[in-house]
Write an enzyme that holds these catalytic residues in place. Sequence first.
Site, PDB file in Angstrom:
ATOM      1  N   SER A 170      25.416 128.613  16.671  1.00 16.73           N
ATOM      2  CA  SER A 170      26.803 129.333  16.259  1.00 16.73           C
ATOM      3  C   SER A 170      27.263 128.853  18.215  1.00 16.73           C
ATOM      4  O   SER A 170      27.032 129.967  19.209  1.00 16.73           O
ATOM      5  CB  SER A 170      26.608 130.338  16.426  1.00 16.73           C
ATOM      6  OG  SER A 170      27.325 131.884  16.306  1.00 16.73           O
ATOM      7  N   ASP A 192      30.571 140.857  19.473  1.00 16.99           N
ATOM      8  CA  ASP A 192      31.699 140.873  18.877  1.00 16.99           C
ATOM      9  C   ASP A 192      32.499 141.982  17.826  1.00 16.99           C
ATOM     10  O   ASP A 192      33.914 142.445  17.651  1.00 16.99           O
ATOM     11  CB  ASP A 192      31.941 139.629  18.465  1.00 16.99           C
ATOM     12  CG  ASP A 192      31.524 138.057  19.148  1.00 16.99           C
ATOM     13  OD1 ASP A 192      32.075 138.396  20.637  1.00 16.99           O
ATOM     14  OD2 ASP A 192      31.782 137.183  19.163  1.00 16.99           O
ATOM     15  N   ARG A 202      37.565 138.330  23.150  1.00 16.79           N
ATOM     16  CA  ARG A 202      38.158 139.352  22.126  1.00 16.79           C
ATOM     17  C   ARG A 202      39.869 140.237  21.956  1.00 16.79           C
ATOM     18  O   ARG A 202      40.126 140.551  20.983  1.00 16.79           O
ATOM     19  CB  ARG A 202      36.656 139.738  21.836  1.00 16.79           C
ATOM     20  CG  ARG A 202      35.760 138.870  21.501  1.00 16.79           C
ATOM     21  CD  ARG A 202      36.025 138.738  19.846  1.00 16.79           C
ATOM     22  NE  ARG A 202      34.883 138.362  20.145  1.00 16.79           N
ATOM     23  CZ  ARG A 202      34.678 136.283  20.202  1.00 16.79           C
ATOM     24  NH1 ARG A 202      35.615 135.493  20.944  1.00 16.79           N
ATOM     25  NH2 ARG A 202      33.948 135.755  19.157  1.00 16.79           N
ATOM     26  N   ASP A 255      32.634 130.895   8.124  1.00 20.72           N
ATOM     27  CA  ASP A 255      32.550 132.743   7.791  1.00 20.72           C
ATOM     28  C   ASP A 255      33.827 132.950   7.529  1.00 20.72           C
ATOM     29  O   ASP A 255      34.049 134.154   6.431  1.00 20.72           O
ATOM     30  CB  ASP A 255      32.220 133.412   9.103  1.00 20.72           C
ATOM     31  CG  ASP A 255      30.327 133.033   8.720  1.00 20.72           C
ATOM     32  OD1 ASP A 255      30.057 132.798   7.934  1.00 20.72           O
ATOM     33  OD2 ASP A 255      29.231 133.811   9.881  1.00 20.72           O
TER      34      ASP A 255
HETATM   35  N1  ARG Z   1      26.520 136.984  24.056  1.00 18.82           N
HETATM   36  C1  ARG Z   1      28.266 136.961  23.899  1.00 18.82           C
HETATM   37  C2  ARG Z   1      28.653 137.697  23.800  1.00 18.82           C
HETATM   38  O1  ARG Z   1      28.797 138.705  23.323  1.00 18.82           O
HETATM   39  C3  ARG Z   1      28.433 135.413  23.671  1.00 18.82           C
HETATM   40  C4  ARG Z   1      28.515 135.645  22.384  1.00 18.82           C
HETATM   41  C5  ARG Z   1      29.170 134.691  20.940  1.00 18.82           C
HETATM   42  N2  ARG Z   1      29.943 134.825  19.796  1.00 18.82           N
HETATM   43  C6  ARG Z   1      29.375 134.314  18.646  1.00 18.82           C
HETATM   44  N3  ARG Z   1      30.720 134.476  17.912  1.00 18.82           N
HETATM   45  N4  ARG Z   1      29.226 133.272  18.824  1.00 18.82           N
HETATM   46  O2  ARG Z   1      29.864 137.862  24.636  1.00 18.82           O
END
Ligand code: ARG
Length: 407
Positions: free
Chosen positions: A178, A127, A98, A14
Amino acid sequence: MAKRVALAYSGGLDTSVAVRWMIEEWGVEVVCVLVDVGQDADSSESFDDIRARALAAGALDCVIVDARREMAEEFCAHAIYANARYEGKYPLVSALSRPVIVRHLVDQARKFEAQAVAHGCTGKGNDQVRFEVGTHALAPDLEVLAPARNWGMSRADSVDYAEKWDITIRASKEKIYSIDENLWGRAIECGAMEDPWAAPPDEPYTLTRITNEERVELVLNFKAGLPVAIDNEAMSLDELIATLNHRAGATGFGRLDMVENRRVGIKSREVYECPAALAIIAAHADLEDLVLERDVHHEKARLETRWAELIYDGMWFSPLKEALDAFMIDTQRFVTGDVRLSFEAPGLMRITGRRSPHALYDYGLATYDAHDTFQHADSEGFVKIYGLGVKTWAARQGAKNATPRSS
Ligand code: ARG
């Protein structure tokens, strides 16, 4: 519209497509910023390869920032103080990384005189919230762009797009997981796991594959709320986390399988592996049981829930988070001591001992042997007065609660 954009770059499909897509569609210059938060641990691809891909996709530059120590000493450290587990389970793996990435993204945007930052998140996840709210908190003047949220390409379309522009990507159209990883653990989504009833396949796990069937016992040494050594061997926090991920993970400890509430209102099935995070938090919380005064301890538990929610919701840079941190840090002065962890069977860890020079545990008070120092007679008056309100109430009720159900 911005002329130059700093993109949070991972090297994946991406964000690689995003480089070319923003150049083509928006006519901007793109600077890629790759922040190392510990995601390289098991990767078979070097940062140089990833950098080359960014440049091949058309980036003006690709800056690589080593933020592993910062991730550990600031972000994981505060999560340890707060025993942070969202919804009582998830130790905030992605949520913690993040704000580190945002900080460096903004910093590089300034250095390159960019007018915007960009990320590769879709509209369905947490995210995007963390990137955008974080950026607004640190740099209110910067625009935030989210190409992947609007481009309307499926995964297969993105693979075609990458091929068309000669961007070599290891991902195939079929690759379905992912995965987001850093020092604090790995988050695994998609594939068969989108059915919450389906047992997760073994394939995507890396940290928690069982390679050691022996029982492992180790002592974590804490100082002022943070683990500083394993079996008295001192190491930096990032090293300690990496070491524990390896040692605890090898016993199969550290997997989580849960349904969680995303900020955007979606319930999602999430699978995590985070051996070090879960072991450290369990040990830290156990040591607090020994040293924190009861009211502080109970109030802290309430605030911990709030702290974890805030970080999950992208509010790392916020006034409430700062205020809660001040409370957490104040409580950590006496959290010094040792905790013994026993990894007893695949996936199973038990805490078998704790000690501290600041322990509020008093043998003379707690012991059941006859020579204790506790003034038993004092309890008589205490209990009478403690129960007085209930006694008065009960007297008005008659004998109603005294009749056993069965008679
Ligand atoms: N659900 C988790 C969170 O919101 C994991 C997110 C994983 N992110 C990803 N881009 N695969 O913190």
